[in-house]
Design an enzyme around this catalytic site. Structure first.
Site, mmCIF file in Angstrom:
data_model
loop_
_atom_site.group_PDB
_atom_site.id
_atom_site.type_symbol
_atom_site.label_atom_id
_atom_site.label_comp_id
_atom_site.label_asym_id
_atom_site.label_seq_id
_atom_site.Cartn_x
_atom_site.Cartn_y
_atom_site.Cartn_z
ATOM 1 N N HIS A 119 0.870 -1.182 0.000
ATOM 2 C CA HIS A 119 0.000 0.000 0.000
ATOM 3 C C HIS A 119 0.905 1.229 0.000
ATOM 4 C CE1 HIS A 119 -2.838 2.985 1.636
ATOM 5 N NE2 HIS A 119 -3.820 2.164 1.336
ATOM 6 N N ASP A 196 3.396 -3.848 8.259
ATOM 7 C CA ASP A 196 2.100 -3.212 8.032
ATOM 8 C C ASP A 196 1.052 -4.308 8.161
ATOM 9 O OD1 ASP A 196 -0.254 -2.160 7.063
ATOM 10 O OD2 ASP A 196 0.545 -1.512 5.138
ATOM 11 N N GLN A 199 -4.171 -5.145 7.138
ATOM 12 C CA GLN A 199 -5.071 -6.149 6.573
ATOM 13 C C GLN A 199 -4.920 -7.502 7.262
ATOM 14 O OE1 GLN A 199 -7.322 -5.173 4.651
ATOM 15 N NE2 GLN A 199 -6.521 -3.203 3.982
ATOM 16 N N LYS A 222 -10.624 -0.878 10.257
ATOM 17 C CA LYS A 222 -10.682 -2.071 9.416
ATOM 18 C C LYS A 222 -11.104 -3.310 10.212
ATOM 19 C CE LYS A 222 -7.196 -0.349 6.175
ATOM 20 N NZ LYS A 222 -8.080 -0.112 5.015
ATOM 21 N N CYS A 364 -4.731 2.234 -3.885
ATOM 22 C CA CYS A 364 -3.536 2.808 -3.236
ATOM 23 C C CYS A 364 -2.331 1.881 -3.384
ATOM 24 C CB CYS A 364 -3.804 3.106 -1.761
ATOM 25 S SG CYS A 364 -5.069 4.361 -1.494
#
Length: 406
Positions: A119, A196, A199, A222, A364
């Site tokens: 991302h 990261d 997700q 999220k 993104c």
């Protein structure tokens, strides 16, 4: 699979919009009533700033706020509550590291490594850091099926920072992060590794102590929580040595004309008034997911992915191309695809006319789309409130798209 009909009853948006087929949880998840109620509770019962008042409602707000820190730490198995820093988003958490860690650590000739599937939030900050410091910005490529290639020849003894996504927001690929971390530390034992997990934490069990990373970032919105709240977890010994990212209220220990001193983590990195209501309500989202169990969440998404891949192949065959791993167990609940030569925006617009919400564009992740030689893609993503009926409605919607535009 989960009892989605029962779960949907906890989400008021489905009562207000009974025809809604929401397939964009990778962008942001819907909110259960318990999260909404907790937000209202703060504003209606103890709306006060945290840590700064001796009166009862301020003390209550502070207690609720810090309880969320404890709940988050337990959820990801952090060794200490003091390693949990609240930010505005995953994006801000990663930028915090790019400024406070990167500008302290990186010098000319050093290497910063990320991957082509990132991302923008985990690509551009490191790109700009490398440009500013005259360091090398190296990229790990992917296979045609969306798996990261070996670290060899990309990560070297000169690599000081490796920052990778746990789960791709486009490909759905669940990267073998624990194994990657071990391999990277063999190449360079002093490397700093950042994950990261925007997700990942909402969809699969995550244990920071087991992973072995140095830092990990994710977002509330999220995973059923409010927008405007992110989390940065970091090893305490590293956080102690980082400079503050923002200066101002709350993070100050003492201020004199000639010098200032700062509080210890996590408060050193939490300048100013935070999204108090959002942080307090975030704990309700974690409690909701914990009651279901993250293994069950992951199993549900794998089941949804398998079913969707099968149905898309049955109905569209070679006309549809799904990106990422072919094995559903290697993905989270993300199906990103192209259909014939129909533009992704046209697909999304026609589906919207039938109350079906998907994402369209580059998500993104422009470098990844360049790598795949695609300008735009369509993305359907699943969560705990989605079921096979939603998939069938997506299929029927795509048939209408073909009928209109093919």
């Amino acid at each position: 699979m989960l009892n989605t009909k029962q779960i949907k009853k906890d989400f008021p948006i489905f009562k207000n919009k009974p025809n809604l087929v929401y397939l964009d949880s990778t962008a942001t998840a819907l909110k259960p009533q318990s999260v909404i109620d907790k937000t209202i509770e703060y504003y209606s019962q103890y709306c006060a700033n945290v840590t700064r008042g001796l009166y009862d409602i301020s003390q209550k707000a502070t207690s609720e706020f810090e309880e969320t820190r404890e709940v988050v730490a337990k959820f990801i198995n952090a060794p200490s509550n003091s390693e949990i820093i609240f930010t505005r988003s995953t994006t801000e958490a990663l930028n915090l590291l790019a400024y406070s860690l990167g500008r302290q650590l990186i010098t000319s000739g050093d290497e910063v490594v990320t991957s082509i599937m990132e991302h923008h939030s985990n690509f551009v900050p490191w790109q700009q850091l490398a440009f500013e410091k005259k360091a090398k910005f190296n990229i790990i490529d992917i296979t045609d099926e969306g798996h990261l290639i070996e670290l060899d020849n990309v990560v070297t003894k000169k690599t000081k920072i490796l920052s990778l996504t746990y789960v791709s927001n486009v490909l759905g690929t669940i990267n073998p992060i624990k194994e990657i971390i071990k391999a990277a530390r063999i190449i360079n034992p002093k490397i700093v590794i950042i994950i990261d997990a925007a997700q990942a934490v909402p969809h699969i069990p995550v244990d920071v102590q087991d992973l072995g990373a140095d830092f990990l970032a994710f977002s509330s919105h999220k995973m059923l929580g409010p927008t405007g709240v992110g989390v940065l977890w970091g090893k305490r010994k590293l956080l102690d040595n980082l400079h503050p990212f923002n200066y101002g209220g709350e993070m100050i220990e003492e201020v004199y004309i000639e010098r200032s001193t700062f509080k210890l983590p996590p408060h050193k990195f939490e300048a100013g008034t935070p999204d108090i209501a959002g942080v307090i309500a975030f704990k309700e989202a974690i409690k909701y997911l914990s009651q279901i169990g993250m293994k069950k969440v992951q199993e549900h998404e794998i089941s949804m992915t398998k079913y969707t891949l099968k149905r898309l192949n049955q109905e569209f065959g070679g006309e549809i191309k799904v990106l990422g791993p072919k094995n559903a167990s290697d993905k989270d609940g993300v199906i990103t695809f192209t259909l014939n030569k129909i533009h992704a925006h046209d697909i999304a617009e026609i589906l919207n006319n039938h109350y079906i919400c998907i994402r369209a564009g580059h998500h993104c992740a422009i470098p990844l789309h360049f790598r795949l030689q695609l300008k735009a893609t369509s993305r359907a993503s699943f969560y705990i409130y989605n079921d096979e009926d939603d998939v069938e409605k997506l299929i029927e919607g795509l048939k209408k798209v073909k009928k209109i535009l093919s």
